[in-house]
Design an enzyme around this catalytic site. Structure first.
Site, PDB file in Angstrom:
ATOM      1  N   ASN A 289     -10.736  -2.780  -5.897  1.00  0.00           N
ATOM      2  CA  ASN A 289      -9.974  -1.776  -6.649  1.00  0.00           C
ATOM      3  C   ASN A 289     -10.627  -1.362  -7.976  1.00  0.00           C
ATOM      4  OD1 ASN A 289      -6.703  -2.979  -5.558  1.00  0.00           O
ATOM      5  ND2 ASN A 289      -7.930  -1.307  -4.766  1.00  0.00           N
TER       6      ASN A 289
ATOM      7  N   ASP B 224       0.838  -1.206   0.000  1.00  0.00           N
ATOM      8  CA  ASP B 224       0.000   0.000   0.000  1.00  0.00           C
ATOM      9  C   ASP B 224       0.874   1.258   0.000  1.00  0.00           C
ATOM     10  OD1 ASP B 224      -2.303   1.471   0.032  1.00  0.00           O
ATOM     11  OD2 ASP B 224      -2.757   1.118   2.140  1.00  0.00           O
TER      12      ASP B 224
HETATM   13  C1  FPP Z   1      -2.055   0.221  -3.229  1.00  0.00           C
HETATM   14  O1  FPP Z   1      -1.537   1.538  -3.209  1.00  0.00           O
HETATM   15  C2  FPP Z   1      -1.518  -0.490  -4.353  1.00  0.00           C
HETATM   16  C3  FPP Z   1      -2.245  -1.028  -5.351  1.00  0.00           C
HETATM   17  C4  FPP Z   1      -3.716  -0.994  -5.416  1.00  0.00           C
HETATM   18  C5  FPP Z   1      -1.602  -1.688  -6.476  1.00  0.00           C
HETATM   19  C6  FPP Z   1      -0.423  -2.557  -6.137  1.00  0.00           C
HETATM   20  C7  FPP Z   1       0.365  -2.675  -7.347  1.00  0.00           C
HETATM   21  C8  FPP Z   1       1.696  -2.600  -7.431  1.00  0.00           C
HETATM   22  C9  FPP Z   1       2.618  -2.557  -6.301  1.00  0.00           C
HETATM   23  C10 FPP Z   1       2.246  -2.536  -8.783  1.00  0.00           C
HETATM   24  C11 FPP Z   1       2.911  -3.686  -9.308  1.00  0.00           C
HETATM   25  C12 FPP Z   1       2.527  -5.044  -8.912  1.00  0.00           C
HETATM   26  C13 FPP Z   1       2.903  -6.096  -9.642  1.00  0.00           C
HETATM   27  C14 FPP Z   1       2.608  -7.472  -9.222  1.00  0.00           C
HETATM   28  C15 FPP Z   1       3.633  -5.903 -10.893  1.00  0.00           C
HETATM   29  P1  FPP Z   1      -2.550   2.713  -3.332  1.00  0.00           P
HETATM   30  O2  FPP Z   1      -2.714   3.068  -4.756  1.00  0.00           O
HETATM   31  O3  FPP Z   1      -3.827   2.379  -2.631  1.00  0.00           O
HETATM   32  O4  FPP Z   1      -1.810   3.861  -2.564  1.00  0.00           O
HETATM   33  P2  FPP Z   1      -2.474   4.996  -1.675  1.00  0.00           P
HETATM   34  O5  FPP Z   1      -3.134   4.314  -0.513  1.00  0.00           O
HETATM   35  O6  FPP Z   1      -1.304   5.825  -1.265  1.00  0.00           O
HETATM   36  O7  FPP Z   1      -3.437   5.735  -2.533  1.00  0.00           O
END
Ligand code: FPP
Length: 251
Positions: free
Chosen positions: A78, A30
């Protein structure tokens, strides 16, 4: 060539008694969005940085004694993000798989995907199947990527399959217990996670591995995922060794 049966036996082997660190680490990655926003960049910039971090963390697993790594890449919730962010993430997953496929195979990493594939783009699903098939006999690290995954959704889908087997006469209701039910989960023969880490300061499990993490240790850390360095993972693995896990028993 290692047979599937032999792999199943490897998977279910208990943690060796000389291993103090976690054998199965699961991570809620996250903080990509906040990491990007802090730099005045779009959220996808953070997801790309997050993908680079995945590579480093996977590479560190053999040295840290992590045999199983499970990462939460995209949840069933998501889809509620903007269309642009969802499309960007789906494109990123496709590029990640195409780009990393040979390196993962060369490093003897076995990749599995968990989650519901029905809603995913067939081109992405084809790449997922290609990567799973290519790496099926690998055994140094077992990387599980949760994509369109939700713990409740997984339990509901598992229950549906189990009910179908009962009505087809393949399973008797009296044989349904804590050892048969997990066979219907997406994670199937994988051992339960020893340690679940969530980055970015949020202390929630957000529908991740609900059944499997019943006895896991949790670490909620402030670091945003793109900043999560191998040294911090190593520290968490060392700290894990100091915890006394009792599985509900008294000392
Ligand atoms: C949460 O951060 C992250 C995600 C919903 C996506 C996770 C994906 C990756 C780490 C990219 C690559 C993964 C692979 C397997 C290639 P957020 O967007 O919710 O962050 P925030 O809480 O700061 O808004």
């Amino acid at each position: 060539m290692v047979s599937k049966l032999a792999l199943a036996v490897t998977d279910l082997r208990p943690t060796p008694s000389d291993q103090t660190g976690p054998r199965h680490v699961a991570i809620i990655m996250d903080g990509n969005g906040r990491w990007a926003q802090a730099r005045g960049r779009p959220r996808l910039f953070g997801h790309h940085a997050g993908a680079r971090r995945v590579r480093q963390i996977v590479e560190s697993c053999p040295r840290l004694g992590i045999k199983f790594l499970t990462i939460f890449a995209f949840s069933t919730e998501n889809w509620a993000r903007t269309q642009a962010e969802v499309a960007g993430l789906m494109g990123l997953f496709q590029r990640y798989i195409s780009k990393e496929m040979s390196a993962l195979h060369a490093a003897d990493v076995r990749v599995r995907f968990v989650g519901d594939r029905v809603r995913l783009d067939p081109k992405l699903v084809a790449l997922m199947v290609e990567l799973e098939t290519l790496t099926i006999d690998n055994d140094t690290v077992h990387l599980t990527i949760a994509l369109n995954y939700g713990g409740r959704d997984e339990v509901a889908r598992a229950t549906k399959r189990l009910a179908e087997d009962v009505s087809a006469g393949k399973l008797r209701p009296e044989d349904v217990d804590e050892s048969t039910f997990p066979c219907y989960l997406d994670t199937n023969i994988l051992p339960d996670p020893d340690l679940v880490i969530r980055t970015s300061g949020e202390a929630r499990i957000s529908n991740f591995l609900l059944w499997q993490s019943a006895y896991s240790e949790y670490e909620f850390i402030d670091t945003l995922w793109p900043d999560f360095e191998v040294a911090e993972l190593e520290h968490l693995c060392q700290t894990f060794g100091n915890r006394g896990r009792r599985y509900g028993k008294a000392e």
